[in-house]
Scaffold this active site. Structure first.
Site, PDB file in Angstrom:
ATOM      1  N   GLU A  27      -0.430   5.805   2.868  1.00 26.15           N
ATOM      2  CA  GLU A  27      -0.976   4.486   3.191  1.00 26.15           C
ATOM      3  C   GLU A  27      -0.238   3.923   4.404  1.00 26.15           C
ATOM      4  OE1 GLU A  27      -0.527  -0.010   1.423  1.00 26.15           O
ATOM      5  OE2 GLU A  27      -0.670   1.623  -0.026  1.00 26.15           O
ATOM      6  N   THR A  47      -2.078  -3.345   3.316  1.00 28.89           N
ATOM      7  CA  THR A  47      -1.862  -4.728   3.754  1.00 28.89           C
ATOM      8  C   THR A  47      -3.087  -5.220   4.519  1.00 28.89           C
ATOM      9  OG1 THR A  47       0.465  -4.090   4.040  1.00 28.89           O
ATOM     10  CG2 THR A  47      -0.115  -6.335   4.613  1.00 28.89           C
ATOM     11  N   LYS A  77      -3.798  -2.484  -7.869  1.00 23.25           N
ATOM     12  CA  LYS A  77      -2.380  -2.283  -7.563  1.00 23.25           C
ATOM     13  C   LYS A  77      -1.581  -3.440  -8.162  1.00 23.25           C
ATOM     14  CE  LYS A  77      -0.563  -3.498  -3.609  1.00 23.25           C
ATOM     15  NZ  LYS A  77      -0.211  -3.567  -2.162  1.00 23.25           N
TER      16      LYS A  77
END
Length: 209
Positions: A43, A72, A132
């Site tokens: 990621e 993000t 998450k």
């Protein structure tokens, strides 16, 4: 006809390496170093300048496939840019409806950030492929067992404060996978292009699972 789960391979791989670094000299080499150490999901985050370029270079390299993601992600514009650059999944730090909408329009799965039961429910309502739990270390592995009560079968990913010493406990508590940050990809090592160190850290992390 049942729609295939785009994140199903993550259940076998169990680890996403989350890269936060001031610079990445070679995104493809970084992915190769992680893959050599046993981590195939990476990621890249919007906290690193020039994310789109890193995604393009990593996407052009062979061997990553579904494991290339952007993290993000806060806005629909960022989501669209990351997808265009080659991201196969998106990760948000919290509940972001606009990101969910952009991802759904492109057919790309979202791992949406949450912590409380209310936020987990909101993420699922928005179509998150997985949720998450961030920051996972705040409430620990027991939080994952508690969430399994009202949300049975939900794919939960542990992120934030996860390291080689506690990662296995999160998996044992029901997490689909864990996110490995500075324990595997220290910003200084990434910026210096120290791929050998990163491979060794990846091996140590996966061995601890």
């Amino acid at each position: 006809m049942t729609t295939p789960d785009p994140l199903a391979p993550l259940a076998a791989d169990r680890v996403i390496a989350v890269v936060r670094a001031p610079r990445i000299p070679d995104a493809a080499a970084l992915c190769a170093a992680l893959r050599e150490g046993g981590i195939r999901w990476v990621e890249f985050t919007y906290t690193t300048p020039g994310l789109a370029g890193h995604l393009r270079r990593a996407s052009a390299a062979a061997g990553l496939g579904a494991g290339l993601g952007a993290g993000t992600v806060l806005t629909a514009a960022q989501a669209e840019q990351a997808i265009e650059a080659g991201a196969r999944y998106l990760v948000t730090p919290g509940v972001r409806p606009a990101v969910a909408g952009a991802a759904a329009a492109a057919g790309v799965p979202v791992v949406m950030g949450a912590l409380t039961p209310t936020e987990v429910g909101q993420a699922l309502d928005l179509g998150a492929a997985a949720v998450k739990i961030f920051p996972a270390h705040s409430l620990g592995p027991r939080h994952f067992r508690d969430l399994a009560g009202p949300f049975p079968g939900t794919s939960l990913v542990a992120s934030g404060g996860v390291n080689a010493a506690n990662a296995a406990a999160f998996l044992a508590a029901g997490a689909l996978a864990v996110c490995a940050g500075s324990d595997v990809v220290p910003p200084a090592a990434v910026a210096a292009g120290d791929w050998r160190q990163i491979t060794e850290r990846a091996r140590e992390f996966t061995a601890a699972l």
